[in-house]
Design a protein around this motif. Structure first.
Motif, mmCIF file in Angstrom:
data_model
loop_
_atom_site.group_PDB
_atom_site.id
_atom_site.type_symbol
_atom_site.label_atom_id
_atom_site.label_comp_id
_atom_site.label_asym_id
_atom_site.label_seq_id
_atom_site.Cartn_x
_atom_site.Cartn_y
_atom_site.Cartn_z
ATOM 1 N N ASP A 1 44.821 72.350 37.032
ATOM 2 C CA ASP A 1 43.956 71.808 36.213
ATOM 3 C C ASP A 1 43.523 72.447 34.792
ATOM 4 O O ASP A 1 43.073 71.640 33.735
ATOM 5 N N PRO B 1 36.176 79.205 47.635
ATOM 6 C CA PRO B 1 36.636 78.988 46.349
ATOM 7 C C PRO B 1 36.963 80.163 45.562
ATOM 8 O O PRO B 1 36.032 81.453 45.908
ATOM 9 N N HIS C 1 46.317 75.946 40.085
ATOM 10 C CA HIS C 1 46.404 74.274 40.154
ATOM 11 C C HIS C 1 46.796 73.928 38.800
ATOM 12 O O HIS C 1 46.718 75.099 37.840
ATOM 13 N N THR D 1 43.940 75.151 46.515
ATOM 14 C CA THR D 1 42.405 74.808 46.798
ATOM 15 C C THR D 1 41.949 75.507 48.056
ATOM 16 O O THR D 1 42.567 75.607 49.340
ATOM 17 N N ALA E 1 35.667 77.906 41.739
ATOM 18 C CA ALA E 1 36.491 76.807 41.507
ATOM 19 C C ALA E 1 36.231 75.465 42.464
ATOM 20 O O ALA E 1 35.417 75.498 43.097
ATOM 21 N N SER F 1 36.366 81.108 38.837
ATOM 22 C CA SER F 1 36.855 80.434 37.660
ATOM 23 C C SER F 1 35.855 80.200 36.745
ATOM 24 O O SER F 1 34.769 80.846 36.523
ATOM 25 N N THR G 1 41.134 69.738 51.611
ATOM 26 C CA THR G 1 42.423 70.425 51.335
ATOM 27 C C THR G 1 43.272 70.740 52.409
ATOM 28 O O THR G 1 42.407 70.658 53.696
ATOM 29 N N ARG H 1 40.919 74.942 39.298
ATOM 30 C CA ARG H 1 41.344 75.790 40.297
ATOM 31 C C ARG H 1 42.392 76.690 39.989
ATOM 32 O O ARG H 1 43.247 76.373 39.544
ATOM 33 N N ARG I 1 35.927 72.766 44.888
ATOM 34 C CA ARG I 1 36.144 72.641 46.513
ATOM 35 C C ARG I 1 36.495 71.304 46.781
ATOM 36 O O ARG I 1 35.601 70.253 46.799
#
Ligand SMILES: Cc1cc2nc3c(=O)[nH]c(=O)nc-3n(C[C@H](O)[C@H](O)[C@H](O)COP(=O)(O)O)c2cc1C
Length: 389
Positions: free
Chosen positions: A111, A318, A109, A314, A332, A321, A337, A106, A334
């Motif tokens: 990630d 989305p 984030h 999030t 991204a 990405s 959230t 994401r 999901r």
């Protein structure tokens, strides 16, 4: 022993742990106050489904006997109720059936940088620890810091001053701890009822558009003695420590101390707090533009810090990405959230500020037992002729 707070735990793992090392012995703790803060962190219009599953409560498993600290590390455990739904995917031990990996980082984030840094192929190995579920453990530890501060006459509070484009009006006159008694009754933890209504409306509108929303919260500490922290080295400057602690909150992107960024555009005569003295009050200020901090030390005036929170990353619709297993464009992840976490982040801000301030009291006044700490503070107050505000 300086105060040291460590958290462990993953968002959907069996649970979270917080170890607080360096509190004096004899400090009275109240489980209801700790759990009260845990529940306050779950508040706020704009939270997601996870908060309906979790009913956070801290179990003390070390360092406390019959309601008082023993002087050793205190351990707190917070169970993740949701683990029941994640036992296969988040089991600490190998499981029979292979668990599908997450490959869709994401934007905004931890990630992508997390998988690159640690060499993982599964984003879940990063997101589980990066998740702000971890703040439940910080709040549990922060509640102990707050108990220590309360025993010394210090109160830490917070409120929301902005959500999205809606700003609360500036409070008229000085705020006192009593002004914050009902702040949690507001759905967005805002002292301005009209602004709070508009903030709820803004969250509803943006949530419908699949957006997330940021904002600003303010933390204040009342009753601090002057001279906590120090000008003598960069690491001891309390403004730096507070900035670090507050910026470490997930999604916090800016910290202003006192009038903060606004000071940059003012002439000096409107940026500082002139010094006065009376036999009754000792040294005092008529303004508090510095937010109670000068030269990396407390001034004895209320400490004020504002924290800007970005909209959380999030999104239910989305952002673009890349799939890290194919390098093909993708949407991204999901994950379930929240949409607005500013009211909850204020409670986390209280915990972080309390941890830094409790550490500053431990550094300056030492003491093995809480009564030693009080005696040391009394002697200091007498030396500088300081009267609690
Ligand atoms: C109380 C709280 C709850 C949060 N909940 C979520 C959430 O549900 N979804 C999300 O994407 N981010 C959430 N965040 C923010 C992310 O954890 C954060 O953006 C992420 O860890 C990346 O860190 P950074 O934004 O500081 O760079 C939350 C933050 C706080 C303080």
């Amino acid at each position: 022993m300086p105060l040291h707070v460590v958290t462990a735990g993953e968002s959907h793992g069996p649970g979270l742990t917080c170890v607080v090392e360096g509190l004096p012995a004899g400090l009275e703790l109240d489980l209801a106050a700790i759990d009260g803060d845990m529940a306050r962190r779950q508040l706020g219009h704009g939270r997601g489904g996870r908060m309906k599953i979790e009913k956070d409560s801290a179990q003390v498993t070390a360092g406390v006997r019959h309601g008082r600290t023993l002087g050793g590390p205190v351990a707190l455990q917070v169970a993740n109720r949701d683990y029941a739904n994640w036992e296969e995917r988040m089991n600490p031990w190998p499981v029979e059936n292979p668990v599908p990996e997450v490959h869709l980082p994401r934007p905004g984030h931890a990630d992508l940088a997390g998988v690159q840094k640690f060499g993982f192929t599964d984003v879940r190995n990063v997101l589980e620890r990066a998740s702000a579920r971890e703040t439940a453990a910080r709040v549990a530890g922060g509640a102990l810091a707050k108990a220590f501060l309360r025993a010394l006459g210090v109160h830490v509070v917070s409120h929301v001053t902005q959500i999205g484009s809606i700003r609360a009006s500036e409070p008229s006159g000085d705020l006192a701890p009593s002004d914050f008694v009902d702040v949690d009754a507001s759905p967005v933890r805002c002292l301005d009822a009209d602004a709070a209504k508009a903030m709820v409306g803004e969250i509803n509108v943006l949530r419908k558009r699949n957006e997330s929303i940021g904002g600003i919260f303010e933390v204040r500490a009342f009753g601090l003695v002057p001279g906590l922290g120090s000008h003598v080295s960069w690491e001891q400057r309390l403004d730096g420590r507070i900035g670090m602690a507050l910026l470490s909150i997930q999604a916090a992107k800016g910290v202003g101390l006192g009038d903060g960024f606004d000071l940059a555009g003012r002439p000096g005569s409107e940026a500082h707090d002139e010094i006065f003295y009376s036999d009754e009050r000792g040294y005092y200020r008529e303004t508090n533009r510095s937010g109670g901090l000068e030269g990396g030390m407390t001034t004895g005036e209320p400490l004020i810090a504002r924290v800007a929170m970005k909209p959380i990353p999030t999104l239910t619709k989305p952002l673009r990405s890349v799939d890290i297993s194919t390098h093909e464009p993708a949407q991204a992840l999901r994950e379930r959230t929240d949409s607005c976490v500013v009211p909850a982040a204020g409670v986390v801000g209280e915990a972080m500020l309390a941890i830094v301030l409790a550490g500053a009291y431990r550094d300056k006044f030492g003491g093995d037992h809480i009564d030693d700490v009080r005696a040391s503070i009394d002697a200091y107050r007498a030396r500088i002729g300081w009267k609690p505000r």
